[in-house]
Structures are given as structure tokens and as C-alpha cells.
Design a protein around this motif. Structure first.
Motif: not given
Length: 856
Positions: A729, A743-745, A747, A750-751, A758, A767, A769, A821
Motif C-alpha cells: 500500500l 485514508v491511509l492513517k 488504514t 485499523f490494521l 483486522a 502488509f 506500507i 491511495f
């Protein structure tokens, strides 16, 4: 005789061309007129396809060249020709071929005193001028003089003829040669006088079509530079402005307002931006190219400034436009993996980027806590052990009674350099002890410490308060702003007053990055707002006070560039409460903006934050985005656009920040990653924050690895971990897309959470990132490019898929996915970019948002 297979229409047209008596021709013309009047345009197009235009032109030439032209035939023939010619795109060329152009012009000269015959000739000439060559032919034969003579001042007689003359004159001005002739003969000034005369005397509003036709004449004249100069030379803008103001007060004149405004905008003289240079205020010396070489690029407008959608459309092949091509269900369609372009031994240097493959997980056999010995963790632990009051209980009802006030804060900036941190620590302590803060995954002290390691081209030494203090999400969904009717018209009128009444303008520079004395907020201009933007991700190059409560703002171009102006983020202070201030960002480049459809800028108030409400809020009224009359100082004269909005501040002498979208700085990312790493359970979540590489600016490009820790150190559990597929990502390839970082924050959080979904994702995938692909661009307030003046996406689109595949497969032979993203249109959709395993090429999918809301 017509052929036996000929249709009835063809028989009529053939007879019309060869008819020798008047009665037969009149009968045929009447039949044709009834046929065309009763049906739709399809009948006219059918007649054109059967040679109807040529037949009418031939009959016209034959009748007009007789010794005594018979107008009993010519008038219906002219009427029918105008009706058919209006739908025939080739009528002008056909008329030239049939020698009918000069024939009709001759008939007009003969019938100047006969209004009915003149109007019929003018209608035909108008349709003939659909061809530029036909219009030029009429101009060479003094057709402009004949037609203009019929455009009389205000009268109550022969109105159809005046209207037909204005329409014909407009059609003839489609030729630039005719336009130059009209200017040379003074017709432009005469047209303005005619328009003024009809405006002043048409009190009963019965002649609005004639006034509109005169406006269209001026529109065609303004299509050329000589026409625009002629209108400006006779003070035509002032005349149009005054008459349009009158039209706005009368309901029946609405149809005149829009063309008049567009005409004034077209004639408004181009003005270079009030800058010393189009180049960015910041330049970065590159190892392979001296800074001075960038001067040569200013003569050419960088093609990468086009919309992302246009760039991607060029790179996207037609085969990839069908989403089903990426289903990857047929194994036979998969291409073999590309061979590495270097020996496998050299790829060993990247093994450290896959720490999950060689980690021994010894802590799984120990119940003791993980030893926290890193420098970052010690900083976090040492600087976060202070009491944080709940932000809801920290509001001070009597903030003005305290010795620390908002305007005092403005004089004590928070330094982000290590040298200045000691002197500011007492102020930070006072702030946190007095007001406290409770922002999830944010620590102001850690942010200040982290900012000291952020390297910027401008050498930023000041922290923006919203980034330092943090903010909470909006308490509720914020609906799209409703746009008042005719708001753009209102703003354009206000802009035109600058040309008409220059003596009413202040035009005082209150902030200028190119002038050191105007960079810091001070009391130099007590009657104006104070601006500042020299902090991380801040972008405002110049501020000019044009009226008492109106400011023109100029954004800084991307580093080593003279283009890409979209992102803005700046501080404003010294305002009065409940007073509307208009801000005009005058050097935007995109052809349109979501601000025309309900999007608003965001505002952060220091006063509100200290009272326990640290929020970025959508703000602004009378928002619109339109083309202006500014142009670059050099290079190609591409247009600029104005984003204008009005803000009414709630507090007197507050310190506020305005931004295009919720800012997300590089330091914010680094602070968030440190706190996130501290918060995860190392026995459940494998979290590693590494340095992927160093940027040209000397900053770290972070790589985050997230997966689930194995259940034990047993071989089968370690084997399962090391054979998990990788998901890559990335975000923030374009620095101005801060919404992608938010949005990635989410994500990342959440992960790392305890959510069952998750947990299942961590157990199934590894992942990788890269949360910020363009750190230098984010730090140095760029909108699109990196410091080498090139878009990362353009650089990566051709090679990124195969190169990343080689790096990943060199460490572990498993299937992977790569997703970026992006959000170039934050109010409409989210763009997800990926690389297909089928063909290893860039794909894009646009995910429409279910509800057009403004918060992330």
C-alpha cells in the motif's frame, strides 16, 4: 425529364431549376415550403441530401440575373433558401460554387430602401457566412459597409430589418480579416454607441432581441485581439458595466446580463501576476543539474501540470478499460514473471526490508515485557508522562482573564529546531498544563521533538499550531455547501470594478515571501490582516490587500518549477470578529474545481482549540472558481483561475489557519508511526517502521511492515508466516492530496487494532506500507511534483510494477498486490491505483463515494 426511379422531391427540384414560367416556379416553391413547414428537421436534411440547396441556389441565380428581377419569385425563394441553408453546413461553399454570394449582395444593394426585400437578403447572407471564406468574400466586396448601414439607431420602424442586419454583421465577423476591417473603419465604437442608444431608448423593453444581437456583434469582434483593444480603447468596459447594472434591476433584461458579463471578461486586459518571477520561491540544487538550468524550463509550460486523469488516460491502453480484464481467472493468460534485471546476489541488500522473514520471535517464549531500548521509544516514554486533561473539561470560560492570550501566542512561535526547543519548553508546558489536550495518537511534545529532524529547503523553524496541538474529527457529518444563485456574477462584477475604478483599490502588499521584511506577522500594517506560511506544508507566497476587507493571495509554485499551484495552507491573524473577509487565490491552474459544487476550505481557530474545541471546520461562503485576467510573467500565456471565498471569523484578534483540505504533514506521519508502534501488542502484531530510502532533501521515506506474529516458534507457524502473500500500500505520490494520507492513517490504525477483521487480515497477509512516497514535496508545500520537477506517478507508471515485483519476489516467491491511495477529486470519489498481475501495467479504479460528505 426526370428518371423513372426518381422520387417526387427530386422531380420538384429538377423542375424548379429548369422552370421557365413564373407560375410553375411559384407553385413548386409553395409546395416545398408546405412540405418543410409541416414536418421536422428530418425533412429539411432529406431535401439537402437530394440536392435541394443546389437547386434553390441555381434557381436564385437564374431569377436574379434576368433583365428585370421578379421579386414575386425571389422573395419566397430567398425565404426558402434561408430556411434550408440554416441546416446545411456546406451552404456557404455551395453558394460560392453557384456564384450566388455576390448575386445576393447585389440584390441587397439594390433594395436598401426596401425593408422587406433587404431583410430577406440579409437572412440569406447570414447563412452563407457559416463558411469563413464566404464571409471574407463578402468583406472584400464591401459587404460590411452595406450591412452596417442598415443597423440604424433606435427606431420603431423596420425592426426586422435592423435585427437581420445585426445578425448578418455578426456572422460576417467570424472572419478575422473582416474583424480587422471593422476595427479599422471604426465600426466597433459605432456598435457600442448603437448598443447604448438602444439601451437608453428601449424603455418598454420591446426590442431586447436587437440589443442582444448587438452584444453578439461585439462578442465576435472581441474574438480577436484588435477587436478587444478597440473595445477597451473607447472605454467599452465601463459602458457595458453601467448598462448591465441597469439590466440587473429589470426582470425582462436577464437575457442581456450573461452575454454582457462574458464580453467584459473577454475584454478585460491580461495582467501579469504581481511577482518578481514565475519560479517557485524555493529552489533545490540537484546533483546532476545546476539550479540555473531551471531558467530554461520557464519558456515551456510543463506538460505534467495537466490533470492526473489526462496523464493516466494517456498511459492506459484500450484493453485495460474493461474492468473484467483484471479478474485474473484464467491462468493461461498470466504472463510469466519477468527475469531480474540484475544478479540475484545484488538483491540481497534489500533483505533488511523484509524483517518478518528473518526475525526469530524469541519474545514468544518469554512472558516478560519487550525491552524498550530504542531512542524513539525513550523519547516517547519520557515526553508523554504528563497528565492530559480531558478536552471537554479543559475549556476555560474566562480565557481572557488568563495572562496567556491568543494574541500573546502569536508573538511566541513554537520552534522546531533543537536549538530553539529549550527556550520554548516552558511555554509548551504552560500550554499543556493550563489547557491540556486529548488527541488520539498525537503527542504535542513528541511532535515538536520529531519536527527537529525534518529537513526543509526553506529551513522551517516554526510549527503551525494545528499540527503541533492536533485536532479532533468533526463532531458530525458536514453537508455540502449550498451555492447562492448568481454568486459568480457578483464576484466578477466586483473584479471588473478594479479596472473601472482603480482609484478605489488599496493594492498594498501585506505579506511577501520574496521580501524578508514582509514575511513575519507584525504590526507593520495594523489596519490589515497578518499572514504567515513559512512552516511545514504551508503555502502562501504573497498577500495583497485590494480593499479594506478583501485580499488577493498568490500561491507558491512547486519547488524547481513555475507551475502546479493548487494546495494552500497559511496562517491569518489580526481580524475583527463578525466581519466578512474575502480571499481570492488568483493563480490556480485547474480548469474547474469541486469548490463550484459545494466543497469548502477548512479553518482551524487557535482560540477555539484552547477552549477545548480543536477542530478543522469547513468554512466559507460565496465560494466560486472562475477564470481571471491574470497570466504568467513569461513563458506560455496559459490562463489562471480564481478561487474566491468569504470567511467571517468568530473571535477578535484570533489566530486562524486556512487550508485546501485537512493538512497532514510529514512530521505528523512520523509522530503517528512512533505512537502507533508503541501502542501495538508485540506478541500479537508484528510492526516494524524502517527507512526505505533517503530523499534528495535528506528525509526518511518510511516503510511500515504489519502482519500477525506466529502462534509459536514452531517451524510450521514460521513457515506459514513467511509464505503469506504481500500487500503493498502506498499513498501521497502527489503532495497536495492530503486526504490520501488521512485514508491511509485510518488504514494503519485499523490494521493494528483488535478488530476481528483486522486480525484475520494480519494472519493472511504481510502488509508493506509506504505511507508517504513524496516526503520532500509534502514538507515543501508542493502540489504535484518532487524536487526534480517531475510527477512520481509518471516516473513509476512504466517500471514500478516489474521493479517492485523483482524486489519482493527476490525475498519470497509469493503473489502480491500493489495499491496506491489517491484522491484528485476528494468530493466525488477515491482513486485506487494498482498493478495487474496479468500484464504488469498501471490500472486505475474510481470508487464513488456513497454520500457526498466533506469529512474523512
Amino acid at each position: 425529364m426526370a428518371a423513372p426511379s426518381s422520387s417526387g422531391l427530386e422531380v420538384l427540384l429538377g423542375t424548379l431549376q429548369n422552370a421557365g414560367d413564373m407560375e410553375s416556379m411559384l407553385n413548386i416553391l409553395n409546395v416545398l415550403d408546405e412540405l418543410l413547414s409541416a414536418g421536422t428537421d428530418r425533412r429539411i436534411h432529406h431535401m439537402i441530401s437530394k440536392g435541394g440547396s443546389e437547386a434553390l441556389l441555381t434557381a436564385l441565380v437564374n431569377s436574379a440575373r434576368s433583365f428585370t428581377p421578379n421579386y414575386t419569385i425571389l422573395l419566397p425563394l430567398l425565404h426558402l433558401l434561408a430556411k434550408v441553408g440554416h441546416r446545411d453546413r456546406q451552404i456557404g461553399l455551395k453558394a460560392q460554387k453557384a456564384d450566388a454570394v455576390l448575386v445576393v449582395l447585389g440584390l441587397l444593394r439594390q433594395n436598401v430602401e426596401n425593408a422587406r426585400r433587404a431583410a430577406a437578403c440579409l437572412w440569406v447572407l447570414r447563412v452563407f457566412c457559416s463558411s469563413v471564406t464566404t464571409a471574407e468574400l463578402l468583406g472584400k466586396n464591401r459587404g460590411l459597409d452595406v450591412v452596417f448601414r442598415l443597423m440604424s439607431p433606435h427606431t420603431t420602424k423596420h425592426l426586422r430589418t435592423v435585427k437581420a442586419a445585426a445578425d448578418a454583421f455578426t456572422a460576417m465577423l467570424c472572419s478575422k480579416m473582416n474583424c480587422r476591417t471593422a476595427v479599422a473603419k471604426g465600426y466597433i465604437a459605432d456598435l457600442l454607441k448603437l448598443y447604448e442608444d438602444w439601451h437608453n431608448n428601449d424603455t418598454n423593453l420591446k426590442n431586447v432581441p436587437i440589443r442582444r444581437a448587438l452584444l453578439y456583434c461585439l462578442h465576435l469582434a472581441a474574438s480577436s485581439s484588435v477587436g478587444r483593444d478597440a473595445i477597451v480603447a473607447v472605454d467599452g468596459i465601463s459602458l457595458l458595466f453601467q448598462t448591465t447594472q441597469t439590466c440587473l434591476t429589470m426582470k425582462g433584461l436577464e437575457s442581456l446580463v450573461e452575454p454582457a458579463i462574458q464580453l467584459m471578461r473577454k475584454c478585460n486586459p491580461k495582467i501579469p501576476l504581481p511577482l518578481t518571477s514565475d519560479r517557485s520561491a524555493y529552489s533545490f540544487p540537484l546533483p546532476s543539474r545546476p539550479v540555473d538550468d531551471w531558467e530554461a524550463d520557464l519558456e515551456l509550460y510543463d506538460g505534467s501540470s495537466e490533470d492526473d486523469s489526462e496523464e493516466d488516460a494517456e498511459n492506459e491502453e484500450p484493453d485495460n478499460r474493461d474492468y473484467e480484464d483484471d479478474l485474473e481467472t484464467d491462468v493461461n493468460k498470466l504472463r510469466p514473471r519477468p527475469e531480474p534485471d540484475r544478479p540475484l546476489e545484488q538483491l540481497g541488500q534489500y533483505v533488511h526490508l523484509c524483517p518478518e522473514l528473518h526475525h526469530d520471535f524469541q519474545d514468544l517464549d518469554s512472558s516478560s515485557e519487550v525491552d524498550e531500548s530504542s531512542d524513539d521509544d525513550s523519547i516517547l516514554e519520557g515526553e508523554s508522562n504528563y497528565k492530559l486533561n480531558d478536552h471537554r473539561n479543559s475549556a476555560s470560560p474566562s480565557i481572557r482573564e488568563n495572562h496567556f492570550k491568543t494574541n500573546d501566542f502569536h508573538k511566541h512561535y513554537f520552534g522546531c529546531s533543537r536549538k530553539g526547543q529549550e527556550g520554548q519548553s516552558s511555554m509548551v508546558d504552560r500550554l499543556l498544563e493550563k489547557y491540556g489536550t486529548s488527541i488520539p495518537n498525537h503527542d504535542p511534545r513528541l511532535y515538536a521533538a520529531t519536527a527537529a529532524d525534518t529537513k526543509s529547503i526553506a529551513g522551517y523553524s516554526i510549527l503551525a499550531f494545528p499540527d503541533f496541538w492536533g485536532h479532533l474529527p468533526p463532531q458530525e457529518q458536514e453537508p455540502m455547501a449550498k451555492r447562492p444563485p448568481h454568486v459568480q456574477r457578483k464576484k466578477v462584477f466586483e473584479d471588473l470594478k478594479r479596472v473601472i475604478c482603480p482609484e478605489d483599490m488599496i493594492n498594498k502588499v501585506v505579506f511577501d515571501m520574496d521580501e524578508p521584511s514582509l514575511q513575519c506577522p507584525s504590526d507593520v500594517c495594523p489596519s490589515s490582516l497578518r499572514f504567515f506560511s513559512k512552516f511545514e506544508s504551508g503555502n502562501l507566497r504573497k498577500a495583497i490587500q485590494v480593499r479594506s476587507h478583501e485580499y488577493d493571495l498568490i500561491l507558491n509554485a512547486d519547488v524547481n518549477s513555475s507551475a502546479h499551484c493548487q494546495w494552500f495552507y497559511f496562517e491569518v491573524s489580526g481580524m475583527m470578529a463578525n466581519v466578512p473577509y474575502r480571499f481570492n487565490i488568483i493563480n490556480c491552474e485547474k480548469g474547474n474545481s469541486q469548490c463550484n459544487y459545494g466543497m469548502q476550505p477548512v479553518l482551524y481557530s487557535v482560540r477555539e482549540a484552547l477552549e477545548g474545541r480543536p477542530h478543522w471546520l469547513r468554512t466559507g461562503s460565496e465560494i466560486c472558481y472562475y477564470r481571471n485576467n491574470f497570466c504568467p510573467r513569461r513563458g506560455q500565456k496559459h490562463p489562471f483561475y480564481t478561487l474566491t471565498f468569504t470567511v467571517t471569523f468568530r473571535h477578535e484578534d484570533d489566530v486562524c489557519y486556512l487550508a485546501y483540505h485537512y493538512p497532514y504533514t510529514y512530521t505528523t506521519l512520523q509522530t503517528h508511526l512512533k505512537m502507533l508502534e508503541k501502542s501495538v501488542d508485540p506478541r500479537k502484531v508484528f510492526f516494524r517502521h524502517q527507512n526505505l530510502c533517503d530523499t534528495l532533501g535528506g528525509n526518511s521515506c518510511s516503510l511500515v511492515t504489519i502482519t500477525a506474529c506466529p502462534t509459536s516458534r514452531a517451524w510450521k507457524h514460521l513457515h506459514q508466516l513467511r509464505n503469506r502473500p504481500c500487500v503493498v500500500l502506498t499513498a501521497r505520490v502527489h503532495p497536495g492530496e492530503s486526504n490520501a494520507s488521512w485514508v491511509l492513517k485510518g488504514t494503519l490504525e485499523f490494521l493494528c487494532s483488535d478488530d476481528p477483521v483486522a486480525e484475520s487480515l494480519r494472519e493472511a497477509y504481510i502488509f508493506k506500507i509506504v505511507p508517504m512516497l513524496n516526503p520532500d514535496g509534502v514538507i515543501n508545500d508542493s502540489s504535484l511534483v518532487i524536487v526534480v520537477n517531475s510527477s512520481l506517478r509518471l516516473k513509476s507508471a512504466g517500471v514500478h510494477g516489474e521493479t517492485l515485483d523483482k524486489l519482493v519476489t527476490a525475498g519470497k516467491p509469493s503473489i502480491w498486490r500493489d495499491m496506491e491511495f489517491s484522491a484528485v477529486m476528494p468530493m466525488e470519489m477515491i482513486q485506487l491505483f494498482g498493478f495487474s498481475v496479468v500484464k504488469y501495467m498501471l490500472l486505475r479504479r474510481e470508487v464513488p463515494l456513497p454520500h457526498r460528505r466533506q469529512n474523512i
